[in-house]
Design an enzyme around this catalytic site. Sequence first.
Site, PDB file in Angstrom:
ATOM      1  N   ASP A   1       0.815  -1.215   0.000  1.00  0.00           N
ATOM      2  CA  ASP A   1       0.000   0.000   0.000  1.00  0.00           C
ATOM      3  C   ASP A   1       0.848   1.264   0.000  1.00  0.00           C
ATOM      4  O   ASP A   1       2.062   1.228   0.201  1.00  0.00           O
ATOM      5  CB  ASP A   1      -0.941  -0.005   1.220  1.00  0.00           C
ATOM      6  CG  ASP A   1      -0.245  -0.432   2.517  1.00  0.00           C
ATOM      7  OD1 ASP A   1       1.002  -0.381   2.567  1.00  0.00           O
ATOM      8  OD2 ASP A   1      -0.939  -0.816   3.470  1.00  0.00           O
TER       9      ASP A   1
ATOM     10  N   ASN B   1      -7.240  -3.332  14.523  1.00  0.00           N
ATOM     11  CA  ASN B   1      -8.632  -3.650  14.178  1.00  0.00           C
ATOM     12  C   ASN B   1      -8.722  -4.796  13.173  1.00  0.00           C
ATOM     13  O   ASN B   1      -9.770  -5.018  12.584  1.00  0.00           O
ATOM     14  CB  ASN B   1      -9.355  -2.404  13.642  1.00  0.00           C
ATOM     15  CG  ASN B   1      -8.713  -1.869  12.365  1.00  0.00           C
ATOM     16  OD1 ASN B   1      -7.764  -2.450  11.850  1.00  0.00           O
ATOM     17  ND2 ASN B   1      -9.230  -0.766  11.865  1.00  0.00           N
TER      18      ASN B   1
ATOM     19  N   HIS C   1      -6.958  -5.029  10.355  1.00  0.00           N
ATOM     20  CA  HIS C   1      -6.719  -4.711   8.944  1.00  0.00           C
ATOM     21  C   HIS C   1      -5.443  -5.364   8.444  1.00  0.00           C
ATOM     22  O   HIS C   1      -4.503  -5.596   9.201  1.00  0.00           O
ATOM     23  CB  HIS C   1      -6.770  -3.202   8.660  1.00  0.00           C
ATOM     24  CG  HIS C   1      -5.626  -2.377   9.139  1.00  0.00           C
ATOM     25  ND1 HIS C   1      -5.780  -1.306   9.990  1.00  0.00           N
ATOM     26  CD2 HIS C   1      -4.300  -2.440   8.863  1.00  0.00           C
ATOM     27  CE1 HIS C   1      -4.604  -0.749  10.210  1.00  0.00           C
ATOM     28  NE2 HIS C   1      -3.684  -1.416   9.540  1.00  0.00           N
TER      29      HIS C   1
ATOM     30  N   GLU D   1      -9.577  -2.046   5.631  1.00  0.00           N
ATOM     31  CA  GLU D   1     -10.213  -1.807   6.925  1.00  0.00           C
ATOM     32  C   GLU D   1     -11.432  -2.723   7.114  1.00  0.00           C
ATOM     33  O   GLU D   1     -11.948  -3.280   6.140  1.00  0.00           O
ATOM     34  CB  GLU D   1     -10.645  -0.339   7.017  1.00  0.00           C
ATOM     35  CG  GLU D   1      -9.492   0.667   6.909  1.00  0.00           C
ATOM     36  CD  GLU D   1      -8.610   0.737   8.154  1.00  0.00           C
ATOM     37  OE1 GLU D   1      -8.668  -0.176   9.009  1.00  0.00           O
ATOM     38  OE2 GLU D   1      -7.851   1.714   8.272  1.00  0.00           O
TER      39      GLU D   1
HETATM   40  C1  GLP Z   1      -0.405  -0.060   8.821  1.00  0.00           C
HETATM   41  C2  GLP Z   1      -0.111  -0.728   7.449  1.00  0.00           C
HETATM   42  C3  GLP Z   1      -0.204  -2.221   7.551  1.00  0.00           C
HETATM   43  C4  GLP Z   1       0.458  -2.670   8.844  1.00  0.00           C
HETATM   44  C5  GLP Z   1      -0.379  -2.235  10.011  1.00  0.00           C
HETATM   45  C6  GLP Z   1       0.264  -2.468  11.357  1.00  0.00           C
HETATM   46  O1  GLP Z   1      -1.324   0.950   8.780  1.00  0.00           O
HETATM   47  N1  GLP Z   1      -0.847  -0.260   6.344  1.00  0.00           N
HETATM   48  O2  GLP Z   1       0.393  -2.816   6.412  1.00  0.00           O
HETATM   49  O3  GLP Z   1       0.596  -4.054   8.875  1.00  0.00           O
HETATM   50  O4  GLP Z   1      -0.840  -0.920   9.857  1.00  0.00           O
HETATM   51  O5  GLP Z   1       1.307  -1.564  11.579  1.00  0.00           O
HETATM   52  P1  GLP Z   1       2.440  -1.786  12.643  1.00  0.00           P
HETATM   53  O6  GLP Z   1       3.290  -2.889  12.149  1.00  0.00           O
HETATM   54  O7  GLP Z   1       3.187  -0.472  12.687  1.00  0.00           O
HETATM   55  O8  GLP Z   1       1.778  -2.100  13.916  1.00  0.00           O
END
Ligand code: GLP
Length: 241
Positions: A67, A135, A137, A142
Site C-alpha cells: 500500500d 482492528n 486490517h 479496513e
Molecule cells: C499499517 C499498514 C499495515 C500494517 C499495520 C500495522 O497501517 N498499512 O500494512 O501491517 O498498519 O502496523 P504496525 O506494524 O506499525 O503495527
Amino acid sequence: MEIIQVSNYEEMSKRAAEFLLKKIEQNPSLALGLATGSTPKGLYEQLILDRKEHGTSYEHVTTINLDEYIGLPASNPNSYHSFMKENLFRHLDIPLSNSYLPNGEAADLQKECTRYESIIDEKGIDVQVLGIGQNGHIGFNEPGTSFNQTTHITTLAQSTRQANARFFQSIEEVPKQAITMGIASIMKSSEILLLASGAKKAEAVHQLLSGEISEDFPASVLHHHPHVTIIADDGALSIVT
Ligand code: GLP
C-alpha cells in the site's frame, strides 16, 4: 495455518528473516510482497545484516508492496516509498526497477489501481509479508472491506490514523486515504507470512485465531488461504488460550 511462537520482537524478526532467506535461496527470482509499519522493520534489519555478513543477492528478486498513502509525495519521509527505501531497498542490491509500490500521487488514481493489480497478476507474488492492524486490517483493508476487492482506494479508519499518527507531527497530517492491495489481491499470493508482536496486537491475534471468518475482521480471510504461516511473539499471543 502454521503458528510459530517466539519470545519477543527480535526473535520474531530473526525467524521471519530465516524464513524469507530460505525462500530466496530456493528461488533467487522470488516475487516478494512487502509490508510497512513497525512490525517488519526488525525483519528488514535482519535481511540487511545477512546481506552484510553473507552477501545474499537480491538482483533477481521482485518486491511488490501492499500500500501507499494518497497525497504524500514519494519523497515525504512518511510515504511508504521513503519507508521502503530507507529501511530496506538502499541497503540491498535490488534494482529499483524491480520494486513496486502504488503511486499515491497518480493523476488518475482509479487507473493506478488497475495498473497495480495487473503488476500483481503479471509478477505473481510468491510470498506476501503481512502485519496486522489492531482492528484486524491487512494492508489498508479496513473492517467491512469486501473479500472480493482487488487494489483500490480506501479511506483509513480513524483508529488506523491514530495508530499511525506516531510517525507524523500530528494526527491532522496523517493522510485520510490510501491505495491498497485488496483482500483478493493478497489472497492471490502463493504463500503468506503474517507477523505480530507485542501486547497491542494481542486482541487482534486472539480474534484471528478464534477462527471466525468475517469481513468485519479482514485478517480472518486468511483462514481461506491454503498456505499461511504466522510468527507471533509471547506478547501478541498473550490472550490466546
Ligand atoms: C499499517 C499498514 C499495515 C500494517 C499495520 C500495522 O497501517 N498499512 O500494512 O501491517 O498498519 O502496523 P504496525 O506494524 O506499525 O503495527
